[in-house]
Design an enzyme around this catalytic site. Sequence first.
Site, PDB file in Angstrom:
ATOM      1  N   SER A  64      46.069  31.679  39.863  1.00  9.63           N
ATOM      2  CA  SER A  64      46.312  33.081  40.212  1.00  9.63           C
ATOM      3  C   SER A  64      47.580  33.650  39.585  1.00  9.63           C
ATOM      4  O   SER A  64      47.917  34.814  39.820  1.00  9.63           O
ATOM      5  CB  SER A  64      46.384  33.213  41.732  1.00  9.63           C
ATOM      6  OG  SER A  64      47.273  32.250  42.286  1.00  9.63           O
ATOM      7  N   GLU A  65      48.282  32.870  38.776  1.00  7.34           N
ATOM      8  CA  GLU A  65      49.591  33.272  38.273  1.00  7.34           C
ATOM      9  C   GLU A  65      49.567  34.601  37.521  1.00  7.34           C
ATOM     10  O   GLU A  65      50.425  35.471  37.757  1.00  7.34           O
ATOM     11  CB  GLU A  65      50.167  32.175  37.357  1.00  7.34           C
ATOM     12  CG  GLU A  65      50.636  30.928  38.088  1.00  7.34           C
ATOM     13  CD  GLU A  65      49.534  29.892  38.284  1.00  7.34           C
ATOM     14  OE1 GLU A  65      49.869  28.752  38.623  1.00  7.34           O
ATOM     15  OE2 GLU A  65      48.341  30.236  38.096  1.00  7.34           O
TER      16      GLU A  65
END
Length: 255
Positions: free
Chosen positions: A130-131
């Site tokens: 999800s970065e």
Amino acid sequence: MTDELVHLDVAAGVATITLDSPANRNALSAQVRRELLAHLGTAIADDGVRVVVLTHTGRVFCSGMDLKESRGAGAQNQGINEFPAILERIWASPTPVLARVAGPARAGGVGLVAACDIAVAAQNATFAFSEVRIGVVPAVISVTVLPRLLPRAAHELFLTGETFDATRAAQIGLINTAVPAAALDAEVHRYTEALRMGAPGALAATKEMLRRERPAAMADQLAEMQELSARFFAGEEGQEGMRAFAEKRAPSWAR
């Protein structure tokens, strides 16, 4: 005194390290990182420990770095500096490390899963890199994740940040197997018992061999592997294993 957020329990040669910070989805806060690193060191240094199992309480395996702590932190914040040591300790551990994943893993949590030698997840567990969706790069975890993932899947999932399920995680190499939630503990037990059958020195050397960069020339690689093989055939564990096989009994380390 602050309550411990990561626990270590050792029984029958299995060290179980439990992330127990469900209030923040087992995020990698400073306290969790500190305790996890310490417990890994203790378990790996214990000659009586044959397998390390990394597990969790609550619905979430690990949601990644603690974003509340990370907000406002500079490039040299403690989390960025500390987390690589955790991944390296798992990856380089001479003792096999197994991840038991009963719930979602995100970002740094996926890095932990990838660092382990074996990973077993419940089918309802989900994963995501999800970065990029919060404006950061999955840089540190790429060191453990990319050796596991199929290249096409890595590009897709790192760039989109999309959530994927445990079945796909197994298909692309992130985990070994996805099982119904009710069967998760039985599958973990099956793997721990299989690992306990291996000789400790042979397991450590096999892990080192798997991590080793291969020589470009096949002849050099074969010579290197021949030396390793000969050393263990002539060694104490190899000789005991062959005697046990001939005598139709369990070797000393499997009793």
